[in-house]
Enzyme design. Structure first.
Site, PDB file in Angstrom:
ATOM      1  N   GLU A  39      52.494  46.796  37.748  1.00  0.00           N
ATOM      2  CA  GLU A  39      51.810  48.068  37.520  1.00  0.00           C
ATOM      3  C   GLU A  39      50.897  48.446  38.666  1.00  0.00           C
ATOM      4  O   GLU A  39      50.309  47.587  39.312  1.00  0.00           O
ATOM      5  CB  GLU A  39      50.926  47.954  36.265  1.00  0.00           C
ATOM      6  CG  GLU A  39      51.693  47.625  35.020  1.00  0.00           C
ATOM      7  CD  GLU A  39      50.778  47.336  33.836  1.00  0.00           C
ATOM      8  OE1 GLU A  39      49.612  47.791  33.839  1.00  0.00           O
ATOM      9  OE2 GLU A  39      51.235  46.655  32.909  1.00  0.00           O
ATOM     10  N   CYS A  56      44.778  50.997  42.200  1.00  0.00           N
ATOM     11  CA  CYS A  56      44.549  49.636  41.734  1.00  0.00           C
ATOM     12  C   CYS A  56      45.909  48.942  41.762  1.00  0.00           C
ATOM     13  O   CYS A  56      46.831  49.350  41.058  1.00  0.00           O
ATOM     14  CB  CYS A  56      43.990  49.697  40.313  1.00  0.00           C
ATOM     15  SG  CYS A  56      43.833  48.064  39.568  1.00  0.00           S
ATOM     16  N   CYS A 103      50.211  36.119  35.707  1.00  0.00           N
ATOM     17  CA  CYS A 103      49.010  35.449  36.206  1.00  0.00           C
ATOM     18  C   CYS A 103      48.885  34.113  35.493  1.00  0.00           C
ATOM     19  O   CYS A 103      49.255  33.981  34.337  1.00  0.00           O
ATOM     20  CB  CYS A 103      47.789  36.321  35.893  1.00  0.00           C
ATOM     21  SG  CYS A 103      46.227  35.648  36.514  1.00  0.00           S
ATOM     22  N   CYS A 117      42.744  33.992  31.230  1.00  0.00           N
ATOM     23  CA  CYS A 117      41.554  34.592  30.608  1.00  0.00           C
ATOM     24  C   CYS A 117      41.903  35.114  29.206  1.00  0.00           C
ATOM     25  O   CYS A 117      42.934  35.750  29.008  1.00  0.00           O
ATOM     26  CB  CYS A 117      41.006  35.731  31.469  1.00  0.00           C
ATOM     27  SG  CYS A 117      40.485  35.190  33.101  1.00  0.00           S
ATOM     28  N   CYS A 159      42.700  39.038  28.553  1.00  0.00           N
ATOM     29  CA  CYS A 159      43.499  39.778  29.533  1.00  0.00           C
ATOM     30  C   CYS A 159      44.985  39.770  29.175  1.00  0.00           C
ATOM     31  O   CYS A 159      45.574  38.725  28.903  1.00  0.00           O
ATOM     32  CB  CYS A 159      43.289  39.175  30.913  1.00  0.00           C
ATOM     33  SG  CYS A 159      44.193  40.040  32.201  1.00  0.00           S
ATOM     34  N   GLU A 205      45.994  37.202  40.242  1.00  0.00           N
ATOM     35  CA  GLU A 205      44.743  36.727  40.837  1.00  0.00           C
ATOM     36  C   GLU A 205      44.939  36.737  42.361  1.00  0.00           C
ATOM     37  O   GLU A 205      45.661  35.899  42.907  1.00  0.00           O
ATOM     38  CB  GLU A 205      44.443  35.314  40.311  1.00  0.00           C
ATOM     39  CG  GLU A 205      43.361  34.546  41.056  1.00  0.00           C
ATOM     40  CD  GLU A 205      42.051  35.315  41.258  1.00  0.00           C
ATOM     41  OE1 GLU A 205      41.539  35.921  40.306  1.00  0.00           O
ATOM     42  OE2 GLU A 205      41.549  35.306  42.402  1.00  0.00           O
ATOM     43  N   HIS A 264      31.655  37.781  33.600  1.00  0.00           N
ATOM     44  CA  HIS A 264      31.903  37.920  32.160  1.00  0.00           C
ATOM     45  C   HIS A 264      31.090  37.002  31.240  1.00  0.00           C
ATOM     46  O   HIS A 264      31.322  37.005  30.021  1.00  0.00           O
ATOM     47  CB  HIS A 264      33.387  37.732  31.820  1.00  0.00           C
ATOM     48  CG  HIS A 264      34.321  38.644  32.538  1.00  0.00           C
ATOM     49  ND1 HIS A 264      33.999  39.939  32.879  1.00  0.00           N
ATOM     50  CD2 HIS A 264      35.588  38.460  32.993  1.00  0.00           C
ATOM     51  CE1 HIS A 264      35.025  40.497  33.504  1.00  0.00           C
ATOM     52  NE2 HIS A 264      36.000  39.629  33.596  1.00  0.00           N
ATOM     53  N   CYS A 285      44.793  46.657  32.892  1.00  0.00           N
ATOM     54  CA  CYS A 285      45.482  45.428  33.263  1.00  0.00           C
ATOM     55  C   CYS A 285      46.639  44.903  32.424  1.00  0.00           C
ATOM     56  O   CYS A 285      46.427  44.277  31.388  1.00  0.00           O
ATOM     57  CB  CYS A 285      44.440  44.318  33.263  1.00  0.00           C
ATOM     58  SG  CYS A 285      44.021  43.893  34.893  1.00  0.00           S
TER      59      CYS A 285
HETATM   60  N1  SAH Z   1      42.427  38.257  38.641  1.00  0.00           N
HETATM   61  C1  SAH Z   1      41.398  39.087  39.174  1.00  0.00           C
HETATM   62  C2  SAH Z   1      41.750  40.550  39.261  1.00  0.00           C
HETATM   63  C3  SAH Z   1      42.513  41.203  38.143  1.00  0.00           C
HETATM   64  S1  SAH Z   1      41.739  41.723  36.671  1.00  0.00           S
HETATM   65  C4  SAH Z   1      40.113  38.888  38.415  1.00  0.00           C
HETATM   66  O1  SAH Z   1      40.118  38.144  37.462  1.00  0.00           O
HETATM   67  O2  SAH Z   1      39.101  39.415  38.825  1.00  0.00           O
HETATM   68  C5  SAH Z   1      40.585  42.989  37.043  1.00  0.00           C
HETATM   69  C6  SAH Z   1      39.384  42.943  36.109  1.00  0.00           C
HETATM   70  O3  SAH Z   1      39.726  43.370  34.779  1.00  0.00           O
HETATM   71  C7  SAH Z   1      38.801  41.548  35.966  1.00  0.00           C
HETATM   72  O4  SAH Z   1      37.392  41.626  36.004  1.00  0.00           O
HETATM   73  C8  SAH Z   1      39.267  41.163  34.576  1.00  0.00           C
HETATM   74  O5  SAH Z   1      38.500  40.128  34.049  1.00  0.00           O
HETATM   75  C9  SAH Z   1      39.166  42.470  33.856  1.00  0.00           C
HETATM   76  N2  SAH Z   1      39.888  42.548  32.582  1.00  0.00           N
HETATM   77  C10 SAH Z   1      41.041  41.964  32.230  1.00  0.00           C
HETATM   78  N3  SAH Z   1      41.371  42.263  30.969  1.00  0.00           N
HETATM   79  C11 SAH Z   1      40.397  43.084  30.513  1.00  0.00           C
HETATM   80  C12 SAH Z   1      40.158  43.730  29.267  1.00  0.00           C
HETATM   81  N4  SAH Z   1      41.001  43.595  28.253  1.00  0.00           N
HETATM   82  N5  SAH Z   1      39.064  44.502  29.160  1.00  0.00           N
HETATM   83  C13 SAH Z   1      38.201  44.639  30.202  1.00  0.00           C
HETATM   84  N6  SAH Z   1      38.365  44.051  31.387  1.00  0.00           N
HETATM   85  C14 SAH Z   1      39.448  43.266  31.544  1.00  0.00           C
END
Ligand code: SAH
Length: 342
Positions: free
Chosen positions: A89, A102, A109, A113, A116, A157, A213, A330
């Site tokens: 995406e 973006c 990944c 997390c 995510c 990532e 976070h 994301c």
């Molecule tokens: N892997 C990298 C970049 C991709 S995610 C990272 O972890 O930073 C981009 C951002 O979106 C990250 O801060 C991630 O934690 C956040 N993110 C992922 N899923 C999310 C969600 N459901 N709600 C809000 N932020 C989210």
């Protein structure tokens, strides 16, 4: 090999092997970095050369399999199919300072997390440099909107695909290519400490975004498995080293999750732990993911959290949610598409 993953000097060396002069490499580089889909578009090249290049280095641009445009704010989300059938995406967001894309850096990944959508199916593979560049190029070509800013905040990532990401940055920054300034690029990481140190050594002028976070290990361990490998104290120390090397303020992302990381005590703990580190906080109300029990914080909780940080001297903005009506966060669109296919 894909020519678009080569820097201009590398491409010139490749062309030399074919007995072609350096200026031909520059012509091809320029065309490719404008988003040419075939060598036939490169009208300033002799036909025989175009045919030879098409044979030896196919361009294989990604195909648009889904395109969704927000009726609310003009955000456009693309789901691209890559040459091997995998999908990633890209989101185009329209801000007053310019159009921002973006991009994804991996197919899936492996960071795990809890909140995510991108990580639910694990890591499929890493993206090649030209596959990241293509997301920027073809978003610009398809939308007709000039791209001035890039955030590496899509699927994947970035620091887990370090070499390819560094090469992508060099390509997209090149004066003969898109010439996008490093100051207009943000790279987001969940906190791979050794890679943050490696990045610091390069002294790039980009913005490092760290997905924090949580104010402490207890909470962070619950939602981010990476914290077990690199606990928050090590991460914050890496941020301090990064600042010392680059003089670039760190941007922290903080997804606000109801009852998990959004209390007043959490905000105060952050202030204590970040003391002396020039930082900026991006508070993001959690985007709800179907497969997860986690819920976004209330507006009131977000506002209170923001005020505590700001009163304590850390600038904090609440991220405007764009594209809420088009699964723009994301990994959600890819996930939906893969589910429909199977
Ligand atoms: N892997 C990298 C970049 C991709 S995610 C990272 O972890 O930073 C981009 C951002 O979106 C990250 O801060 C991630 O934690 C956040 N993110 C992922 N899923 C999310 C969600 N459901 N709600 C809000 N932020 C989210």
């Amino acid at each position: 090999m894909n020519l678009k993953s080569l820097t201009l000097p590398e491409m010139a060396a490749e062309f030399q092997k074919l007995g072609q002069p350096g200026f031909r490499a520059k012509q091809v580089y320029t065309w490719l970095h404008k988003g040419a889909r075939s060598y036939d578009e490169m009208t300033n090249l002799p036909k025989a050369l175009r045919e030879a290049l098409a044979e030896k280095y196919p361009i294989c641009p990604p195909k648009v399999v889904r395109k969704q445009e927000s009726q609310r704010d003009g955000t456009i989300k693309y789901l691209w199919q890559l040459h091997d059938g995998n999908c990633v995406e890209t989101v185009l967001m329209r801000y007053h300072y310019g159009n921002t894309v973006c991009i994804s850096t991996e197919v899936g990944c492996r960071m795990g997390c809890a909140f995510c959508a991108s990580t639910l199916g694990g890591l499929v593979r890493r993206l090649e440099p030209h596959e990241m560049l293509d997301q920027v190029l073809f978003t610009q070509v398809d939308s007709g909107l000039p791209v001035s800013h890039i955030v590496l905040m899509g699927i994947g990532e970035p620091l887990d695909n370090f070499d390819n990401v560094m090469r992508f940055l060099e390509l997209v920054n090149s004066p003969e290519g898109m010439n996008i300034s490093m100051r207009h690029i943000s790279l987001s990481t969940c906190g791979l400490v050794p890679k943050i140190d490696e990045l610091a050594k390069r002294k790039l002028q980009l913005t490092l975004s760290v997905s924090l976070h949580a104010p402490n290990d207890e909470t962070r361990n619950k939602i981010m498995p990476v914290n077990r490998a690199y606990p928050s104290e090590e991460l914050l120390n890496a941020c301090r080293r990064y600042y010392a090397q680059t003089s670039r303020r760190i941007s922290f992302e903080y997804a606000m999750i109801d009852g998990v990381n959004d209390s007043e005590a959490d905000a105060k703990e952050l202030l204590r732990r970040l003391k002396g580190l020039p930082a900026h906080f991006n508070l993001i109300p959690l985007n709800h993911v179907e497969e997860s029990p986690l819920k976004p914080s209330s507006r009131a909780a977000v506002a209170k959290f923001q005020k505590i940080l700001e009163d304590g001297g850390i600038p904090a903005t609440v991220r405007r949610t764009l594209g809420g009506d088009i699964d723009a966060s994301c990994g959600q669109l890819r996930r939906k598409y893969n589910k429909e296919k199977n």
